[in-house]
Every structure is written in C-alpha cells, then in structure tokens.
Design a protein around this motif. Structure first.
Motif, PDB file in Angstrom:
ATOM      1  N   ARG A 238      12.580  -1.346 -59.731  1.00 24.01           N
ATOM      2  CA  ARG A 238      12.209  -1.583 -58.347  1.00 24.01           C
ATOM      3  C   ARG A 238      13.207  -2.579 -57.780  1.00 24.01           C
ATOM      4  NH1 ARG A 238       9.673   1.861 -60.203  1.00 24.01           N
ATOM      5  NH2 ARG A 238       7.420   2.207 -60.291  1.00 24.01           N
ATOM      6  N   SER A 239      13.777  -2.262 -56.637  1.00 23.16           N
ATOM      7  CA  SER A 239      14.728  -3.195 -56.037  1.00 23.16           C
ATOM      8  C   SER A 239      14.585  -3.186 -54.530  1.00 23.16           C
ATOM      9  CB  SER A 239      16.167  -2.831 -56.435  1.00 23.16           C
ATOM     10  OG  SER A 239      16.577  -1.635 -55.813  1.00 23.16           O
ATOM     11  N   TYR A 240      14.891  -4.319 -53.934  1.00 19.53           N
ATOM     12  CA  TYR A 240      14.935  -4.394 -52.479  1.00 19.53           C
ATOM     13  C   TYR A 240      16.008  -5.406 -52.094  1.00 19.53           C
ATOM     14  CZ  TYR A 240      12.089  -8.676 -52.958  1.00 19.53           C
ATOM     15  OH  TYR A 240      11.620  -9.916 -53.306  1.00 19.53           O
ATOM     16  N   SER A 241      16.531  -5.256 -50.912  1.00 18.62           N
ATOM     17  CA  SER A 241      17.581  -6.154 -50.443  1.00 18.62           C
ATOM     18  C   SER A 241      17.535  -6.249 -48.927  1.00 18.62           C
ATOM     19  CB  SER A 241      18.960  -5.677 -50.911  1.00 18.62           C
ATOM     20  OG  SER A 241      19.249  -4.395 -50.393  1.00 18.62           O
ATOM     21  N   PHE A 242      18.038  -7.387 -48.431  1.00 23.07           N
ATOM     22  CA  PHE A 242      18.218  -7.618 -47.007  1.00 23.07           C
ATOM     23  C   PHE A 242      19.686  -7.955 -46.783  1.00 23.07           C
ATOM     24  CE2 PHE A 242      13.907  -8.918 -48.156  1.00 23.07           C
ATOM     25  CZ  PHE A 242      13.154  -8.111 -47.302  1.00 23.07           C
ATOM     26  N   PHE A 243      20.265  -7.404 -45.744  1.00 23.05           N
ATOM     27  CA  PHE A 243      21.690  -7.600 -45.552  1.00 23.05           C
ATOM     28  C   PHE A 243      22.039  -7.755 -44.076  1.00 23.05           C
ATOM     29  CE2 PHE A 243      20.846  -3.043 -45.564  1.00 23.05           C
ATOM     30  CZ  PHE A 243      21.518  -2.589 -44.433  1.00 23.05           C
ATOM     31  N   ILE A 264      19.608  -9.580 -52.987  1.00 24.36           N
ATOM     32  CA  ILE A 264      19.161  -8.466 -53.833  1.00 24.36           C
ATOM     33  C   ILE A 264      18.131  -8.979 -54.831  1.00 24.36           C
ATOM     34  CG2 ILE A 264      19.869  -6.647 -55.423  1.00 24.36           C
ATOM     35  CD1 ILE A 264      22.689  -6.911 -54.328  1.00 24.36           C
ATOM     36  N   ASN A 265      17.049  -8.242 -54.985  1.00 29.94           N
ATOM     37  CA  ASN A 265      16.035  -8.541 -55.983  1.00 29.94           C
ATOM     38  C   ASN A 265      15.759  -7.256 -56.752  1.00 29.94           C
ATOM     39  OD1 ASN A 265      13.121  -8.643 -57.021  1.00 29.94           O
ATOM     40  ND2 ASN A 265      13.423 -10.769 -56.369  1.00 29.94           N
ATOM     41  N   GLU A 266      15.929  -7.292 -58.072  1.00 27.14           N
ATOM     42  CA  GLU A 266      15.746  -6.097 -58.903  1.00 27.14           C
ATOM     43  C   GLU A 266      14.841  -6.401 -60.086  1.00 27.14           C
ATOM     44  OE1 GLU A 266      19.323  -4.193 -60.063  1.00 27.14           O
ATOM     45  OE2 GLU A 266      19.985  -3.815 -58.020  1.00 27.14           O
ATOM     46  N   GLU A 267      13.902  -5.512 -60.315  1.00 24.55           N
ATOM     47  CA  GLU A 267      12.993  -5.619 -61.457  1.00 24.55           C
ATOM     48  C   GLU A 267      13.124  -4.371 -62.312  1.00 24.55           C
ATOM     49  OE1 GLU A 267       8.198  -5.869 -62.514  1.00 24.55           O
ATOM     50  OE2 GLU A 267       8.891  -5.935 -60.433  1.00 24.55           O
ATOM     51  N   GLY A 290       9.680  -4.535 -72.663  1.00 22.65           N
ATOM     52  CA  GLY A 290       9.603  -5.750 -71.865  1.00 22.65           C
ATOM     53  C   GLY A 290      10.043  -5.465 -70.452  1.00 22.65           C
ATOM     54  N   SER A 291      10.207  -6.535 -69.680  1.00 24.90           N
ATOM     55  CA  SER A 291      10.665  -6.414 -68.301  1.00 24.90           C
ATOM     56  C   SER A 291      11.411  -7.678 -67.912  1.00 24.90           C
ATOM     57  CB  SER A 291       9.484  -6.183 -67.354  1.00 24.90           C
ATOM     58  OG  SER A 291       8.609  -7.295 -67.370  1.00 24.90           O
ATOM     59  N   ARG A 292      12.195  -7.589 -66.845  1.00 20.54           N
ATOM     60  CA  ARG A 292      12.888  -8.761 -66.332  1.00 20.54           C
ATOM     61  C   ARG A 292      13.170  -8.541 -64.854  1.00 20.54           C
ATOM     62  NH1 ARG A 292      17.258 -10.963 -68.674  1.00 20.54           N
ATOM     63  NH2 ARG A 292      17.973 -11.730 -66.661  1.00 20.54           N
ATOM     64  N   THR A 293      13.307  -9.658 -64.136  1.00 19.97           N
ATOM     65  CA  THR A 293      13.615  -9.637 -62.708  1.00 19.97           C
ATOM     66  C   THR A 293      14.839 -10.499 -62.459  1.00 19.97           C
ATOM     67  OG1 THR A 293      11.281  -9.342 -62.113  1.00 19.97           O
ATOM     68  CG2 THR A 293      12.765 -10.153 -60.399  1.00 19.97           C
ATOM     69  N   ASP A 294      15.780  -9.962 -61.686  1.00 15.97           N
ATOM     70  CA  ASP A 294      16.997 -10.697 -61.326  1.00 15.97           C
ATOM     71  C   ASP A 294      17.142 -10.699 -59.816  1.00 15.97           C
ATOM     72  OD1 ASP A 294      18.069 -11.154 -64.033  1.00 15.97           O
ATOM     73  OD2 ASP A 294      18.286  -8.975 -64.072  1.00 15.97           O
ATOM     74  N   GLU A 295      17.657 -11.798 -59.277  1.00 19.55           N
ATOM     75  CA  GLU A 295      17.923 -11.886 -57.856  1.00 19.55           C
ATOM     76  C   GLU A 295      19.262 -12.571 -57.630  1.00 19.55           C
ATOM     77  OE1 GLU A 295      14.954 -14.133 -55.865  1.00 19.55           O
ATOM     78  OE2 GLU A 295      15.191 -15.913 -57.116  1.00 19.55           O
ATOM     79  N   LYS A 296      19.906 -12.232 -56.528  1.00 22.48           N
ATOM     80  CA  LYS A 296      21.246 -12.752 -56.289  1.00 22.48           C
ATOM     81  C   LYS A 296      21.579 -12.618 -54.810  1.00 22.48           C
ATOM     82  CE  LYS A 296      25.287 -14.264 -57.857  1.00 22.48           C
ATOM     83  NZ  LYS A 296      25.433 -15.555 -58.538  1.00 22.48           N
TER      84      LYS A 296
END
Length: 583
Positions: A238-243, A264-267, A290-296
């Motif tokens: 799942r990902s979402y972003s604003f630009f 950007i936020n991605e799970e 497992g799972s992980r979430t990254d944002e940048k």
C-alpha cells in the motif's frame, strides 16, 4: 479492427494474434522450446462533449501460451555440484566430468547455444486484463484538473526444467495471481503567469500470491513422485504520496527555475509458508513473514536556460529511493522477518538540447552522476533451523543493505534528415560505475562451526549489468512507388561486455555483442506488407549468466566450484513476413 466516431465520441477496437509454432531452441531429448502463442484484444474510447471536458478509457486483454526459453547448464567440471551429480550416470566410457559438464567456461554442456538438454514438460502461461481511465477538465481558463486511474489483474503458470540437463535434479512449477490498482489526481496551472505548477496525490495498492512445487533430487525426492517442497508467498503493498512542482520563468522566459517535492509512504507485508514432503512437516511457517513501513521526502531542483528557440541548457539535482521490504526467497523465519531498509539515490545531471540546420538536425547530450546509499544487494547466507541443522541446501538468499556506489556517465543522441527521404538516428553512452563502499560477506563464508564470518571489504568488485560503452545507429529510407510507400529500416546496436554476477565469479560475465536488424515494408492505403530480419548475424550472448552459491576463489584456485551455473540467451536470428490490413 474498427474505427468510428463523431463530433463527441470515438471508438477504436484492436486485435492481434501471434502464433510461433516452432520454438527458437532445439531440445536434444526431443522437440523444441521457446515458442509462443499470443492473443491481444483492446478497445480505446474517447468522449469529449465540450471544449472543457474529456474522458478516455483504454481496455486491454492478453493471453500468452507457450514454452519458456530453455535453461543452459554452464557447469564446467565436478567441482560444480550439479555436474558432480551427473558424473558417471551415463554408460561406461563417459569422459571425466560427465556428459553434462561443459569443460569450457561460459559454454553450455549441451555443446551448442542453439540446443538445450531438458527432460519433462515445460510451459509458460500468462493471462492479463487491464484498464486505464483519464478524465480531464478545464476548471478555469488557466487551470486543469486531471484524474488518472488504472486497474490490472493477471494469472500466470510456469513449469520449468531448472537444471539444464536431462536428469530430474531440479524441476519446479510456479503459479500465481496479481492485481494492482492506482489512482492519481492533480491540479495544474499551465498558462496565464510566469509561475506554472501542479499539485497532486497518488495512491496504489497491490496484492499477489505465488505458489511453487519444487523437485530437488539432491534432497532425496522420489524421481517419479510429487514435489519435494511446496511453498506459498502472499504479498501486499500500500502506498500513497503527495507531490507538487513549479516552474518560474524569468528574463522574458529565457531562464526557468524548477522545484518539486514529493512525500511517499509505502507499506509492504509478506507471509510465506513452506512444506517439506520428505519430512511431512512445515519447514517455514505456516505464517512466517512480517511487514514494514517506509516514508521519505524526495526533491528535484533545476535550472534551464533557453539561448533561443533552438538551443537549451539545463542542470538538475534530484533524489529518489527504493522502499525496503522482506526477502521473498528466504528459507528461515528469522531472515524472512528482519527485512531490509530503503535504498537511496542522489542524481546530478546537466544537458544540452538543440535543433539545428533548419530543424533537420536534433542533437542532445547529457552528463550525469548518481550516488547510491544503502544499496539493496541479494546475498547467499546460511539457512539453519533452530537446532542448527541445514535447511534445504544449507544456504538461502536474503536482500540486505550492504553498499554505496557511484555511477557517472555521458550520453549523446541525434536525429538527422539527410534528405527528404533518408533519416538517420544515433546514440552513444559511456558509463563509469564503481562501488564506493562494499563491506559484506558476499560469498556466505562460514567458520568450522557453520557460523557466518564477519563482512569483508569487497569494494574492488565491478557492479553488475554496467557496460562501459553502448551505441546504436538506425537508418530509415522512404521511397514513393506505385501509389504507395516503400520503407527500408536498418539498425545496429552494440553493448560492451559486463559482469553478470555480484561476486564477479570468474568467467560469469556477458561478452560484448552487436545486434543487426532490418525490415522492408510496403504500405498503400489500408494495406501493409513487411519482410523483417532480427539479429541477422545470429549473435548469441547470454541475457542472464548466473552462479548459484559459488565458493570464494583463492590464490591457488580462481574457480573452486559452485552449486550450479546456468545461462539464458538472446533469441537467435529470425526472418519473417507480416501482413496488416487496417479498417
């Protein structure tokens, strides 16, 4: 198939059927492989009821059926494990090394890159449906609102002889499904001011499942029975972003400054299970994962200067990242669940864009430098259960953040109208790629107790898939003949040699190669007839040249052995004809 429309509506229907009955490669055990049947149908709809709104819908469905390109066994001698397994299995009198050891580094044990030696049935099937929708509305004289959405679903099924020789050593069947949905909306101002911009949001979701049956005779599977292991991987993201990005024009539009930001936020999540039939027990799972979430936040800044309408100079700097995740090929819960972090990139670029000789010559040149940090690298690491016993072959593949690299390059391209009927296209690229830092146990070295040894400095290795030179030249000539047009196309492309494996294992590189293609096409009204030749000089370089679990070279032995070496090649020379009628 069909084109129709009016003032507000247009519809186009398309279809394509391709049937390659004979495969590219002969199989020494009978028949041929690497053939395909492909059917594609589609529809393109456009609705524009007024000057301020339009809607565009594209639908496609494809169905591919055939056999995959054959795997070539590149084992050299009995230091390679799969070669050692085949040694002595044939009738008496087989030379040392066995029939299915090539004896020549980088060459297949079949004796020819046009022939494979496979046993058992293979197939390759892919069915895919997709749709995209684009809505555009002029909300004011200077502002446009745009929505873009897409949806895709696919199902695939593949069975492969993975060992590249006629003994049942490593076979697998892999099947699964995947679906993805994306949505983007943006508001832009593209006129009426020195400051133009766009703002938007993007979201994507995807889900997939992959199942696999594996027969690995080395683990004692029944040669005529069912699978040795069954595995299932379920993954989702799942990902979402604003630009936002804007251009500000100065000096009567000659100088333009650009600035853009994107959050950007991605799970990602992954669940894997593996069941061993010889042991009749789960060796992984049934709910390992497992799972992980990254944002940048990434950015792009740039300047461009227009000397005139025909010459523009620009410079940009931008950042990017590849999100982290979980290693889908891990064989133990510990390695699977720990995952890996994002890979980050900073890019610097300058370029010149020109249109010269009264628009007859387009010439562009670009110089760039990319810096990678926390590079994601797939490594072979020990695979041990809770009791310290080997799982499977005793090794597994895991992705880890293990390096930094710098890649610099220069690219140039041109388009030249030599005459009204002759055009030339060309490009050339130079690349300098190297690790700045690589401290890792890239060979999976273990001590006498089976424990993984500390990382070592491997900075001197060459990056994979980074040829120093590539270039291409294309010629297109058009002749008016008998009320129609005869077009002759001739193209040549060259790629320098490069390393194919991260370890740079001796003689596992891809040699330099050049590809020559040509076609002759006559078109008149709705008819088109073509004769074509692809790879006319029958170049046969490897597209993949892979070494599985190699042993670290020593001063006394540059190639002390692998679990297995294999390669896949480019399609051979092909000559054919095509007939098209459009209505």
């Amino acid at each position: 198939l069909l084109n129709l429309g009016g003032d507000e509506f247009a519809l186009k229907l398309t279809a394509n059927v391709e049937d390659q009955g004979e495969g590219y490669l002969k199989n020494q055990t009978g028949g041929d492989v690497w053939n395909r049947e492909n059917t594609v149908v589609g529809a393109h709809l456009l609705w524009q009821p007024n000057d301020t709104f339009s809607a565009e819908l594209i639908l496609d469905h494809s169905d591919l059926d055939g056999t995959p390109g054959g795997v070539f066994n590149l084992d050299v001698d009995t230091r390679d494990t799969i070669c050692a397994v085949t040694f002595g299995l044939d009738a008496a009198g087989v030379p040392p090394g066995g029939t299915y050891c090539s004896g020549i580094p980088n060459e297949p044990s079949s004796g020819s890159r046009d022939e494979v030696a496979l046993d058992g049935e293979t197939w390759n099937k892919l069915e895919k449906s997709q749709a995209s929708l684009r809505l555009t509305a002029d909300v004011t004289e200077d502002h446009t609102l745009t929505y873009i959405g897409s949806w895709m679903v696919s199902d695939d099924d593949q069975q492969l002889d993975g060992d590249g020789n006629p003994y049942e050593i490593y076979h697998f069947r892999r099947w699964g499904s995947f679906d993805q949905t994306t949505n983007e909306i943006r508001l832009s101002r593209d006129s009426g001011s020195d400051f133009t911009w766009q703002l938007g949001a993007f979201a994507a979701t995807s889900d997939g499942v992959t199942e696999q049956d594996t027969i690995l005779t080395l683990l004692g599977c029944d040669l005529g029975g069912g699978p040795c292991t069954y595995s299932k991987v379920e993954n989702s993201s799942r990902s979402y972003s604003f630009f936002g990005e804007g251009d500000y024009a100065m000096m009567d539009g000659k100088l333009v400054a650009t600035a853009g930001l994107r959050y950007i936020n991605e799970e990602k999540s992954l669940v894997r299970e593996e069941f061993s039939y010889p042991l009749n027990a789960f060796t992984l799972g049934p709910n390992a994962g497992g799972s992980r979430t990254d944002e940048k936040v990434i950015y792009r800044f740039g300047l461009r200067y227009h000397f005139n309408d025909d010459v523009m100079l620009y410079a940009t700097t931008s950042t990017g990242f590849r999100s982290g995740g979980l290693s889908p090929r891990a064989a133990t819960p510990e390695v699977l669940s720990r995952g890996y972090a994002p890979e980050e990139l900073t890019n610097y670029e300058v370029g010149l864009r020109t249109t010269l000789l009264d628009n007859r010559l387009l010439f562009n040149v670009t110089a760039f430098m990319m810096k990678y940090e926390d590079m994601q690298i797939e490594l072979a690491v020990p695979a041990l259960d809770a009791n310290g016993n080997a799982v499977g072959t005793g090794t597994q593949l895991a992705i880890e953040n293990a390096g930094e690299a710098e890649i610099s390059g220069l690219e140039a391209e041109f388009t030249l109208a030599v005459t009204d009927w002759w055009r030339l296209f060309g490009n050339v690229g130079f690349l300098d790629a190297s690790y700045e830092e690589l401290f890792v146990n890239i060979w999976g070295d273990q001590d006498a107790n089976g424990d993984l040894l500390p990382p070592q400095d491997e900075t001197g290795l060459d990056l994979r898939r980074a040829p120093e030179l590539n270039y291409g030249l294309n010629s297109v000539m058009d002749f008016n003949i008998g009320g129609g047009t005869l077009t002759w196309r001739l193209s040549y492309s060259y790629t320098d040699d490069y390393e194919a494996t991260i370890t740079n294992y001796p003689v596992s590189n891809v040699d330099s190669y050049g590809i020559l293609d040509s076609s002759l096409t006559f078109a008149q009204d709705n008819w088109r007839v073509s004769l074509f030749g692809r790879n006319l000089t029958d170049e046969d370089p490897w597209t993949h040249n892979y070494v599985v679990n190699p042993v670290r070279p020593t001063a006394d032995n540059a190639a002390p052995g692998t679990f297995w070496r294999f390669g896949l090649r480019r399609p051979p020379s092909e000559i054919g004809a095509e007939f098209v009628y459009e209505f």
